[in-house]
Design a protein around this motif. Structure first.
Motif, PDB file in Angstrom:
ATOM      1  N   PRO A  13       0.894  -1.210  -0.021  1.00  0.00           N
ATOM      2  CA  PRO A  13       0.137   0.059  -0.088  1.00  0.00           C
ATOM      3  C   PRO A  13       0.864   1.238   0.294  1.00  0.00           C
ATOM      4  N   ASP A  14       2.088   1.349   0.084  1.00  0.00           N
ATOM      5  CA  ASP A  14       2.971   2.411   0.084  1.00  0.00           C
ATOM      6  C   ASP A  14       4.375   2.052  -0.499  1.00  0.00           C
ATOM      7  N   ALA A  15       4.853   3.086  -1.236  1.00  0.00           N
ATOM      8  CA  ALA A  15       6.371   2.747  -1.663  1.00  0.00           C
ATOM      9  C   ALA A  15       7.194   2.473  -0.445  1.00  0.00           C
ATOM     10  N   ALA A  16       7.031   2.867   0.658  1.00  0.00           N
ATOM     11  CA  ALA A  16       7.807   2.683   1.901  1.00  0.00           C
ATOM     12  C   ALA A  16       7.713   1.577   2.446  1.00  0.00           C
ATOM     13  N   ASP A 293       4.779   9.032   5.185  1.00  0.00           N
ATOM     14  CA  ASP A 293       5.115   7.621   5.705  1.00  0.00           C
ATOM     15  C   ASP A 293       4.245   7.317   6.721  1.00  0.00           C
ATOM     16  N   SER A 294       4.593   6.107   7.682  1.00  0.00           N
ATOM     17  CA  SER A 294       3.582   5.796   8.612  1.00  0.00           C
ATOM     18  C   SER A 294       4.696   5.529   9.849  1.00  0.00           C
ATOM     19  N   ASP A 295       3.913   5.787  10.977  1.00  0.00           N
ATOM     20  CA  ASP A 295       4.595   5.906  12.299  1.00  0.00           C
ATOM     21  C   ASP A 295       4.494   4.412  12.994  1.00  0.00           C
ATOM     22  N   TYR A 296       5.278   3.691  12.949  1.00  0.00           N
ATOM     23  CA  TYR A 296       4.872   2.234  13.472  1.00  0.00           C
ATOM     24  C   TYR A 296       5.012   2.216  15.035  1.00  0.00           C
ATOM     25  N   ASN A 297       5.572   3.300  15.579  1.00  0.00           N
ATOM     26  CA  ASN A 297       6.084   3.184  16.907  1.00  0.00           C
ATOM     27  C   ASN A 297       4.888   3.455  17.646  1.00  0.00           C
ATOM     28  N   THR A 298       3.714   3.865  16.961  1.00  0.00           N
ATOM     29  CA  THR A 298       2.466   4.068  17.899  1.00  0.00           C
ATOM     30  C   THR A 298       1.432   2.883  17.537  1.00  0.00           C
ATOM     31  N   PRO A 300      -2.549   2.059  17.392  1.00  0.00           N
ATOM     32  CA  PRO A 300      -2.199   1.572  15.912  1.00  0.00           C
ATOM     33  C   PRO A 300      -1.457   2.608  15.121  1.00  0.00           C
ATOM     34  N   PRO A 301      -0.790   2.178  13.929  1.00  0.00           N
ATOM     35  CA  PRO A 301       0.246   3.078  13.402  1.00  0.00           C
ATOM     36  C   PRO A 301      -0.717   4.385  12.841  1.00  0.00           C
ATOM     37  N   GLU A 302       0.009   5.301  12.731  1.00  0.00           N
ATOM     38  CA  GLU A 302      -0.479   6.592  12.271  1.00  0.00           C
ATOM     39  C   GLU A 302       0.348   7.241  11.188  1.00  0.00           C
ATOM     40  N   PRO A 303      -0.239   8.282  10.275  1.00  0.00           N
ATOM     41  CA  PRO A 303       0.451   8.855   9.355  1.00  0.00           C
ATOM     42  C   PRO A 303       1.573   9.824   9.992  1.00  0.00           C
ATOM     43  N   THR A 304       2.619  10.023   9.400  1.00  0.00           N
ATOM     44  CA  THR A 304       3.563  10.987   9.938  1.00  0.00           C
ATOM     45  C   THR A 304       3.492  12.464   9.474  1.00  0.00           C
ATOM     46  N   GLN A 305       3.920  13.418  10.227  1.00  0.00           N
ATOM     47  CA  GLN A 305       3.896  14.759   9.793  1.00  0.00           C
ATOM     48  C   GLN A 305       4.967  15.188   8.907  1.00  0.00           C
ATOM     49  N   GLY A 306       6.034  14.364   8.541  1.00  0.00           N
ATOM     50  CA  GLY A 306       7.026  14.585   7.745  1.00  0.00           C
ATOM     51  C   GLY A 306       6.742  13.689   6.392  1.00  0.00           C
ATOM     52  N   ARG A 307       7.431  14.166   5.327  1.00  0.00           N
ATOM     53  CA  ARG A 307       7.218  13.474   4.109  1.00  0.00           C
ATOM     54  C   ARG A 307       8.669  12.653   3.756  1.00  0.00           C
ATOM     55  N   SER A 308       8.585  11.152   3.365  1.00  0.00           N
ATOM     56  CA  SER A 308       9.731  10.285   2.958  1.00  0.00           C
ATOM     57  C   SER A 308      10.176  10.826   1.830  1.00  0.00           C
ATOM     58  N   THR A 309      10.973  10.555   1.428  1.00  0.00           N
ATOM     59  CA  THR A 309      11.431  10.650   0.052  1.00  0.00           C
ATOM     60  C   THR A 309      11.927   9.390  -0.875  1.00  0.00           C
ATOM     61  N   GLN A 310      11.548   9.219  -2.147  1.00  0.00           N
ATOM     62  CA  GLN A 310      12.195   8.187  -2.885  1.00  0.00           C
ATOM     63  C   GLN A 310      12.605   8.802  -4.419  1.00  0.00           C
ATOM     64  N   ASN A 311      13.945   8.519  -4.548  1.00  0.00           N
ATOM     65  CA  ASN A 311      14.411   8.941  -5.689  1.00  0.00           C
ATOM     66  C   ASN A 311      14.758   7.889  -6.842  1.00  0.00           C
ATOM     67  N   LEU A 312      14.351   7.728  -7.822  1.00  0.00           N
ATOM     68  CA  LEU A 312      14.101   6.850  -8.831  1.00  0.00           C
ATOM     69  C   LEU A 312      15.045   7.297 -10.011  1.00  0.00           C
ATOM     70  N   ASN A 313      15.941   6.538 -10.581  1.00  0.00           N
ATOM     71  CA  ASN A 313      16.484   6.786 -11.911  1.00  0.00           C
ATOM     72  C   ASN A 313      16.573   5.603 -12.466  1.00  0.00           C
ATOM     73  N   GLU A 314      15.854   5.478 -13.859  1.00  0.00           N
ATOM     74  CA  GLU A 314      15.398   4.350 -14.784  1.00  0.00           C
ATOM     75  C   GLU A 314      16.103   4.617 -15.929  1.00  0.00           C
ATOM     76  N   ALA A 315      16.437   3.560 -16.634  1.00  0.00           N
ATOM     77  CA  ALA A 315      17.019   3.706 -17.957  1.00  0.00           C
ATOM     78  C   ALA A 315      16.592   2.220 -18.780  1.00  0.00           C
ATOM     79  N   VAL A 316      15.842   2.473 -19.933  1.00  0.00           N
ATOM     80  CA  VAL A 316      15.572   1.328 -20.700  1.00  0.00           C
ATOM     81  C   VAL A 316      16.298   1.748 -22.166  1.00  0.00           C
ATOM     82  N   VAL A 317      17.297   0.827 -22.668  1.00  0.00           N
ATOM     83  CA  VAL A 317      17.946   1.098 -23.701  1.00  0.00           C
ATOM     84  C   VAL A 317      18.016  -0.214 -24.868  1.00  0.00           C
TER      85      VAL A 317
END
Length: 675
Positions: A13-16, A293-298, A300-317
């Motif tokens: 359900p989430d990239a993280a 992201d999700s805070d699993y230290n609580t 039930p878990p709850e959404p975080t106030q900050g944003r996680s980051t995913q950087n993607l580099n993709e090449a198809v040649v």
């Protein structure tokens, strides 16, 4: 987060969360399995390449018509002359719909269900005919682009933009007889725009809701023997609210998700002689996805106030050499391709645990060498033979692993008195890790003379090999071990249908019934005190895909699709997750004047089984919904066009998947300059 057929997740359900198990200290549920879920003439000068297959057809342009498929038989064939269920999306369709991403483009296609977490850039799964998302093969210009670094090997369409795409062919049903592993549910074959004729340049600038901006520059044409097509695109979305208010604790400020994508689509060709040409295609993507992201230290878990980051580099040649010999009687292509995925995940901006804030890296690559040749046997039909070598690897410290596959295949295609048409193929794959497999497919079509009726049928087998992650990546901290002895999942499928043309072709209709059984599915079981992957689950799938197309006026086209899908766990009888039973899509196109075109789409999905956002409840009933979109384009003059579109006109607040709010009513507009 892991997923499975038998009552567990159908898609991360989430990239993280999808990669949580690779992140030290990230709590995960007990893992299950890991699925995320009449031939064209050959003598004219028009240069066309479909699926990186160069063919010369008498079409007077650089695109095949919608009534012709290349992917179904790896050569141009009229769709009504082969039993395979095929949909074709052309360059004109993409421009008309104004769909800027592949998930949006495929959303209304019959037999498909698209699930995207977190708005643009969010993890996306494509389910076809009830199969898992990793059992659908996706190709770009002849290169397989499913992600080897994905925990289940699926293709994530989230960052794939549509600029530079000339054609998308959707083949439904098992296609492993031609395309090998992962083609159990079907194949999505994407082809880049081919350059031809005088230089054409386009510039598009647009903006709209959620801080959306986009720019696209395209250049295509040919000069003597050189053909070129180059598209550069930038897409930016600042903030899309994706967290349902019911999941946000009082006083917690949860931001929206954002995405920034920079893509290039390049296709070059050079005709060395009249019967020998070289080609090069490249698809490059750099993207930054910022998500809640999700805070699993609580609990039930709850959404975080900050944003996680995913950087993607993709090449198809991919590079190709194409040779026609013996007066065009033998046509062959040699291809060499490389696909690379590089992903860097940085958890939350505001760490909530001792292991958060540390980046994780995921690397996957594929090298493919392939050859196939087609012999024209005249009235006796045609014979296709081919061979492939595929090397796949993951390079995730401390785990590195690879597999090698060698394959050979053949196909016969023919017709009898313009009544009976069809193709039959067989393929042998030998994989260095999980063994040897033989797959096949037969697809006849019968034209009933003088009636406009075509009866189609197909039968075939498919297989999906375990991913490198399933084979080699263990998580001892979570009592979960990989299984290097896994075998491939297997499918046997059948379909039969009828298509009818009436009113001199102004009214067309058809329906296809299909049934498939899937065995040897990868799921989880106990091995001592640890969980591991095992080949024990089974699924049974059946349904109907139907359509009605009506040219109501010379200026008005209407298309209605209906899909009925039943996908169940054969051991428990339970419905598989994220497979709605009913789907309806309605697409009108109105050419109001010579310069004004208006198009729309209505999509209805019935309820489905789902899992909650945090994987704590695996049997949630998701309510159905209806969305309506509309787009308009007006050509001011031959150089300037303006366009606008509105999505989700009803402002329906819905979640798909559960726990991820989809964008509400939104508007976009811009201008296109052409030279």
């Amino acid at each position: 987060m892991f997923a499975g057929w038998n009552g567990a997740l159908a898609q991360a359900p989430d990239a993280a969360e999808e990669k949580a198990a690779a992140r030290p200290g990230a709590p995960v549920a007990a893992p299950t399995s890991a699925p995320i879920s009449a031939s064209a003439p050959a003598s004219a000068p028009a240069h066309v390449a479909m699926g990186a297959q160069h063919v010369r057809v008498a079409l007077g342009g650089d695109q095949l018509p919608e009534s012709v498929t290349v992917s179904a038989a790896r050569r141009p064939v009229r769709i009504d002359e082969i039993g395979t269920s095929v949909s074709v999306i052309t360059e004109a369709d993409i421009a008309l719909r104004q769909r800027r991403t592949l998930p949006d483009l495929l959303l209304q296609e019959p037999g498909l269900n698209l699930v995207q977490t977190g708005g643009p850039g969010g993890t996306t799964s494509i389910f076809m005919r009830g199969t898992n998302a990793n059992e659908v093969k996706v190709r770009l210009d002849g290169m397989d682009i499913n992600d080897p670094s994905n925990p289940n090997g699926a293709f994530d369409a989230a960052q794939f933009l549509t600029d530079g795409i000339g054609r998308v062919e959707i083949l439904r049903g098992p296609q492993s007889g031609l395309y090998g592993a992962d083609a159990m549910g079907g194949v999505i074959d994407i082809t880049s725009i081919a350059g031809e004729g005088p230089m054409k340049a386009t510039l598009r600038v647009e903006g709209g809701s959620f801080g959306t901006t986009g720019e696209a520059l395209g250049l295509r044409g040919s000069r003597q023997r050189f053909h070129y097509s180059v598209y550069l695109t930038h897409s930016h979305v600042s903030s899309v609210p994706v967290t349902p208010p019911r999941l946000i604790p009082p006083g917690l400020n949860v931001p929206g998700n954002g995405n920034d994508n920079r893509s290039a689509n390049i296709r070059l060709g050079y005709d060395v002689t009249d019967n020998f040409d070289l080609g090069l295609t490249a698809h490059l993507t750099q993207a930054t996805y910022r998500y809640v992201d999700s805070d699993y230290n609580t609990y039930p878990p709850e959404p975080t106030q900050g944003r996680s980051t995913q950087n993607l580099n993709e090449a198809v040649v991919r590079g190709t050499a194409h040779l026609r010999s013996f007066g065009g009687r033998f046509d062959q292509i040699l291809g060499v391709g490389y696909t690379a995925y590089r992903s860097r995940d940085l958890t939350v901006d505001e760490p909530v645990g001792p292991d958060d804030g540390n980046p994780s890296f995921y690397r996957g690559e594929r090298v493919k060498i392939d050859w196939h040749g087609t012999a024209d046997l005249g009235r006796a039909g045609s014979l296709l033979v081919g061979a492939e070598h595929i090397h796949e690897a993951i390079l995730n410290s401390p785990i590195s692993a690879h597999t090698d596959t060698n394959a050979g295949y053949g196909q016969y295609q023919g017709q009898w008195r313009k009544i009976l048409y069809g193709a039959a193929n067989i393929r042998y794959d030998s994989n260095s890790r999980y063994g040897n497999y033989v797959t096949w497919r037969a697809a006849p079509a019968i034209h009933v003379p003088g009636t406009g009726t075509v009866i189609k049928a197909s039968a075939g087998s498919g297989y999906h090999g375990p991913s490198l992650s399933q084979l080699f990546v263990s998580y001892p901290a979570y009592f979960f071990l990989a299984n290097p002895n896994l075998k491939a999942e297997r499918l046997l499928g059948y379909d039969a249908g009828i298509e009818q043309r009436l009113l001199r072709g102004r009214l067309t209709m058809g329906a296809t019934w299909y049934q498939s059984k899937v065995d040897n599915l990868i799921t989880t079981g106990l091995s001592g005190y640890d969980y591991t992957y095992v080949n024990v689950a089974r699924a049974r799938l059946h349904g109907v895909e139907s359509f009605i197309g009506w040219k109501a006026l010379d200026t008005l086209d209407l298309m209605l699709n209906y899909t009925w899908t039943v996908a169940k766990n054969a051991d428990t009888g339970q419905e598989l997750q994220r497979r709605p039973e009913h789907k309806i899509s309605f697409s009108p196109v109105w050419r109001a004047t010579r310069d004004l075109t208006v198009s729309g789409s209505l999509v209805f999905l019935s309820h489905w089984r789902d899992v909650d956002r945090y994987g704590m409840q695996s049997d949630v009933r998701a309510p159905g919904y209806v969305t309506i979109d509309i787009a308009a384009r007006y050509r001011v003059n031959r150089h300037l066009s303006v366009f606008a579109r509105a999505d989700n006109l009803l402002n329906r607040q819905y979640e798909n998947p559960i726990g991820y709010l989809q964008p509400g009513r939104a508007g976009y507009g811009g201008v296109t300059l052409a030279y």
